[in-house]
Design a protein around this motif. Sequence first.
Motif, PDB file in Angstrom:
ATOM      1  N   ALA A  14     -14.544   3.744 -32.692  1.00 39.68           N
ATOM      2  CA  ALA A  14     -13.740   3.307 -31.549  1.00 39.68           C
ATOM      3  C   ALA A  14     -13.736   4.362 -30.445  1.00 39.68           C
ATOM      4  O   ALA A  14     -13.832   4.041 -29.252  1.00 39.68           O
ATOM      5  CB  ALA A  14     -12.317   3.006 -32.011  1.00 39.68           C
ATOM      6  N   LEU A  15     -13.633   5.622 -30.839  1.00 40.98           N
ATOM      7  CA  LEU A  15     -13.610   6.698 -29.846  1.00 40.98           C
ATOM      8  C   LEU A  15     -14.952   6.812 -29.121  1.00 40.98           C
ATOM      9  O   LEU A  15     -15.004   6.818 -27.882  1.00 40.98           O
ATOM     10  CB  LEU A  15     -13.270   8.019 -30.533  1.00 40.98           C
ATOM     11  N   TYR A  16     -16.051   6.903 -29.913  1.00 45.63           N
ATOM     12  CA  TYR A  16     -17.365   7.024 -29.298  1.00 45.63           C
ATOM     13  C   TYR A  16     -17.695   5.785 -28.465  1.00 45.63           C
ATOM     14  O   TYR A  16     -18.222   5.886 -27.346  1.00 45.63           O
ATOM     15  CB  TYR A  16     -18.445   7.220 -30.358  1.00 45.63           C
ATOM     16  N   GLY A  17     -17.406   4.581 -29.001  1.00 47.57           N
ATOM     17  CA  GLY A  17     -17.697   3.350 -28.266  1.00 47.57           C
ATOM     18  C   GLY A  17     -16.916   3.266 -26.968  1.00 47.57           C
ATOM     19  O   GLY A  17     -17.448   2.849 -25.936  1.00 47.57           O
ATOM     20  N   ALA A  18     -15.638   3.650 -27.025  1.00 51.37           N
ATOM     21  CA  ALA A  18     -14.828   3.622 -25.799  1.00 51.37           C
ATOM     22  C   ALA A  18     -15.369   4.603 -24.763  1.00 51.37           C
ATOM     23  O   ALA A  18     -15.420   4.286 -23.566  1.00 51.37           O
ATOM     24  CB  ALA A  18     -13.374   3.942 -26.134  1.00 51.37           C
ATOM     25  N   LEU A  19     -15.779   5.765 -25.201  1.00 50.54           N
ATOM     26  CA  LEU A  19     -16.335   6.737 -24.258  1.00 50.54           C
ATOM     27  C   LEU A  19     -17.636   6.236 -23.634  1.00 50.54           C
ATOM     28  O   LEU A  19     -17.846   6.362 -22.420  1.00 50.54           O
ATOM     29  CB  LEU A  19     -16.563   8.076 -24.967  1.00 50.54           C
ATOM     30  N   LEU A  20     -18.527   5.661 -24.468  1.00 54.40           N
ATOM     31  CA  LEU A  20     -19.784   5.136 -23.929  1.00 54.40           C
ATOM     32  C   LEU A  20     -19.532   3.968 -22.981  1.00 54.40           C
ATOM     33  O   LEU A  20     -20.161   3.858 -21.915  1.00 54.40           O
ATOM     34  CB  LEU A  20     -20.702   4.699 -25.072  1.00 54.40           C
ATOM     35  N   LEU A  21     -18.610   3.068 -23.385  1.00 55.99           N
ATOM     36  CA  LEU A  21     -18.303   1.926 -22.528  1.00 55.99           C
ATOM     37  C   LEU A  21     -17.659   2.373 -21.223  1.00 55.99           C
ATOM     38  O   LEU A  21     -17.945   1.822 -20.146  1.00 55.99           O
ATOM     39  CB  LEU A  21     -17.384   0.956 -23.263  1.00 55.99           C
ATOM     40  N   LEU A  22     -16.798   3.373 -21.304  1.00 55.07           N
ATOM     41  CA  LEU A  22     -16.169   3.895 -20.093  1.00 55.07           C
ATOM     42  C   LEU A  22     -17.205   4.514 -19.163  1.00 55.07           C
ATOM     43  O   LEU A  22     -17.157   4.326 -17.933  1.00 55.07           O
ATOM     44  CB  LEU A  22     -15.104   4.931 -20.475  1.00 55.07           C
ATOM     45  N   ALA A  23     -18.152   5.253 -19.750  1.00 53.00           N
ATOM     46  CA  ALA A  23     -19.211   5.844 -18.926  1.00 53.00           C
ATOM     47  C   ALA A  23     -20.074   4.761 -18.289  1.00 53.00           C
ATOM     48  O   ALA A  23     -20.421   4.832 -17.092  1.00 53.00           O
ATOM     49  CB  ALA A  23     -20.067   6.782 -19.778  1.00 53.00           C
ATOM     50  N   GLY A  24     -20.440   3.718 -19.045  1.00 56.01           N
ATOM     51  CA  GLY A  24     -21.238   2.628 -18.483  1.00 56.01           C
ATOM     52  C   GLY A  24     -20.486   1.875 -17.403  1.00 56.01           C
ATOM     53  O   GLY A  24     -21.042   1.543 -16.340  1.00 56.01           O
ATOM     54  N   GLY A  25     -19.197   1.574 -17.645  1.00 60.05           N
ATOM     55  CA  GLY A  25     -18.402   0.882 -16.629  1.00 60.05           C
ATOM     56  C   GLY A  25     -18.240   1.708 -15.374  1.00 60.05           C
ATOM     57  O   GLY A  25     -18.282   1.173 -14.248  1.00 60.05           O
ATOM     58  N   GLY A  26     -18.045   3.007 -15.538  1.00 61.27           N
ATOM     59  CA  GLY A  26     -17.942   3.875 -14.368  1.00 61.27           C
ATOM     60  C   GLY A  26     -19.226   3.896 -13.565  1.00 61.27           C
ATOM     61  O   GLY A  26     -19.202   3.905 -12.316  1.00 61.27           O
ATOM     62  N   LEU A  27     -20.365   3.905 -14.270  1.00 64.25           N
ATOM     63  CA  LEU A  27     -21.650   3.893 -13.562  1.00 64.25           C
ATOM     64  C   LEU A  27     -21.853   2.598 -12.779  1.00 64.25           C
ATOM     65  O   LEU A  27     -22.292   2.612 -11.613  1.00 64.25           O
ATOM     66  CB  LEU A  27     -22.782   4.089 -14.569  1.00 64.25           C
ATOM     67  N   ALA A  29     -19.483   0.583 -11.650  1.00 65.77           N
ATOM     68  CA  ALA A  29     -18.546   0.570 -10.527  1.00 65.77           C
ATOM     69  C   ALA A  29     -19.036   1.472  -9.395  1.00 65.77           C
ATOM     70  O   ALA A  29     -18.939   1.107  -8.211  1.00 65.77           O
ATOM     71  CB  ALA A  29     -17.165   1.017 -11.002  1.00 65.77           C
ATOM     72  N   LEU A  30     -19.571   2.646  -9.733  1.00 64.42           N
ATOM     73  CA  LEU A  30     -20.064   3.557  -8.706  1.00 64.42           C
ATOM     74  C   LEU A  30     -21.228   2.939  -7.930  1.00 64.42           C
ATOM     75  O   LEU A  30     -21.302   3.031  -6.690  1.00 64.42           O
ATOM     76  CB  LEU A  30     -20.478   4.872  -9.353  1.00 64.42           C
ATOM     77  N   THR A 104     -23.482  -7.899  -8.986  1.00 65.79           N
ATOM     78  CA  THR A 104     -22.265  -7.909  -9.798  1.00 65.79           C
ATOM     79  C   THR A 104     -22.472  -8.707 -11.085  1.00 65.79           C
ATOM     80  O   THR A 104     -22.069  -8.274 -12.175  1.00 65.79           O
ATOM     81  CB  THR A 104     -21.097  -8.492  -8.987  1.00 65.79           C
ATOM     82  N   LEU A 105     -23.098  -9.853 -10.973  1.00 65.12           N
ATOM     83  CA  LEU A 105     -23.341 -10.677 -12.157  1.00 65.12           C
ATOM     84  C   LEU A 105     -24.250  -9.964 -13.150  1.00 65.12           C
ATOM     85  O   LEU A 105     -23.980  -9.916 -14.357  1.00 65.12           O
ATOM     86  CB  LEU A 105     -23.955 -12.017 -11.734  1.00 65.12           C
ATOM     87  N   VAL A 106     -25.362  -9.425 -12.615  1.00 66.31           N
ATOM     88  CA  VAL A 106     -26.289  -8.702 -13.497  1.00 66.31           C
ATOM     89  C   VAL A 106     -25.620  -7.492 -14.124  1.00 66.31           C
ATOM     90  O   VAL A 106     -25.816  -7.183 -15.307  1.00 66.31           O
ATOM     91  CB  VAL A 106     -27.551  -8.296 -12.704  1.00 66.31           C
ATOM     92  N   SER A 107     -24.780  -6.793 -13.358  1.00 67.59           N
ATOM     93  CA  SER A 107     -24.095  -5.607 -13.883  1.00 67.59           C
ATOM     94  C   SER A 107     -23.136  -5.969 -15.011  1.00 67.59           C
ATOM     95  O   SER A 107     -23.047  -5.268 -16.024  1.00 67.59           O
ATOM     96  CB  SER A 107     -23.340  -4.903 -12.759  1.00 67.59           C
ATOM     97  N   LEU A 108     -22.397  -7.095 -14.841  1.00 68.29           N
ATOM     98  CA  LEU A 108     -21.469  -7.514 -15.889  1.00 68.29           C
ATOM     99  C   LEU A 108     -22.207  -7.897 -17.171  1.00 68.29           C
ATOM    100  O   LEU A 108     -21.779  -7.572 -18.283  1.00 68.29           O
ATOM    101  CB  LEU A 108     -20.613  -8.684 -15.389  1.00 68.29           C
ATOM    102  N   VAL A 109     -23.314  -8.612 -17.033  1.00 68.74           N
ATOM    103  CA  VAL A 109     -24.113  -8.983 -18.218  1.00 68.74           C
ATOM    104  C   VAL A 109     -24.660  -7.722 -18.905  1.00 68.74           C
ATOM    105  O   VAL A 109     -24.603  -7.581 -20.129  1.00 68.74           O
ATOM    106  CB  VAL A 109     -25.246  -9.939 -17.815  1.00 68.74           C
ATOM    107  N   ALA A 110     -25.185  -6.797 -18.081  1.00 71.07           N
ATOM    108  CA  ALA A 110     -25.718  -5.559 -18.656  1.00 71.07           C
ATOM    109  C   ALA A 110     -24.620  -4.738 -19.322  1.00 71.07           C
ATOM    110  O   ALA A 110     -24.828  -4.130 -20.387  1.00 71.07           O
ATOM    111  CB  ALA A 110     -26.400  -4.740 -17.555  1.00 71.07           C
ATOM    112  N   LEU A 111     -23.419  -4.761 -18.711  1.00 71.49           N
ATOM    113  CA  LEU A 111     -22.308  -4.010 -19.306  1.00 71.49           C
ATOM    114  C   LEU A 111     -21.885  -4.620 -20.631  1.00 71.49           C
ATOM    115  O   LEU A 111     -21.549  -3.899 -21.579  1.00 71.49           O
ATOM    116  CB  LEU A 111     -21.127  -3.974 -18.330  1.00 71.49           C
TER     117      LEU A 111
END
Length: 407
Positions: A14-27, A29-30, A104-111
């Motif tokens: 959960a910790l590692y997955g949350a960190l990876l997901l947070l990094a991907g979501g931040g990328l 969004a940026l 946005t659509l492609v980013s959400l699918v990729a995320l």
Amino acid sequence: MRAVLRSERARLTALYGALLLLAGGGLVALVNVLLRNGLYGRVNGAVTTVLPGTPIDPGGHITEFEPAYRIPPGDAPTPEEVQQWKATKDVSQAVARATLEELTLVSLVALALFAVLSVWLAWWMAGRVLRPVEVITATARRLSGANLHERIDLQAPPGELKRLADTFDGMLDRMEDLVGAQRRFAANAAHELRTPLAVQRAAAEIGLAGDPEPAKVARIRERLISVADSSEHLVESLLLLAVSEEGLESVAPVELAPLVEAELATVVPAGPDAPDLVRNLAPLTVDGDAALLGHLVRNLLANAVRHNRPGGRVDVATAVTSTGGLLTVVNTGPVIEPDAVPRLLEPFRRSAARRHTAGEGAGLGLSIVASIARAHGAQLVAEANPAPGGGLTIRVRFPTEPPPGRP
């Protein structure tokens, strides 16, 4: 399922997955923020004027483009140029809006795909990290008195888990030594206690069978008394060993030099076969239990005299060093192998086979000394003396700080 969710691997996942997901979501969004701020300007600068005078093929496609141009300073745009600018603006906004929506659509699918991949990678990574812990846990569960010789022997790069496994192996080494010493103690104690009982029974059944003569009865009586005295000494030594293992009941300053002098007067015999005694007793005060320290000195001196040779020598010294007090007892005697010295500090271990003679001792002297030294926080060092003198050199180093009392 509940056990899996409560496991460390699930928490790390959960910790590692949350960190990876947070990094991907931040990328993601940026990237969207940067594109929203600059996409329209880039599209507007790239779009050409496509309105008046531009031929159009039958399929509705523009075949020629008029490049965008700047109006000379001071000139007003014509209505046709204004119309072209409005058309270019509309096209640029439409292209930018469609591009952002698609991005946005492609980013959400990729995320979403990245989230699934990150959870799988986190689960795999947590398993790799916790694999040495699983090995340690499995080994600890499998160990018992029958297979205490097994070790983890973790094959891993240097790190915290490698040091943990090596520390666990070191602890198992010490436990195996302690269990082995306890088993030897139990077996030797049973043998030592059974021998006098067998002698007493034989003396009573055989020596006193029938109608023995008074002289024979007297000899049997002396023999039984001697065996009883030996058994009593053995029991007292075992009780002393048990008391010293429990720690100190009281701690007070003890003058060691007068204590050694008093024990010398009672332990070292007089006569032509008595060893030469060399004293070098400097004033020395140690914190501890006076009764136990008396037993420590008495057992050291008795061992030095009992295992000496005719015309031998006993050196006794007390001194104050930079690290604390020092008591040294050196005696001549049989030559002892250096590897055999540590075993002499165990209960019922002797340098020679027992002969069951008078004054032989129970084989607990040095073990009692070692136990009392540990209770006082002192370090006992025993070394074998080389030939031709032989014998032992025993040093007891007392600490400067007082030992803790019994809890």
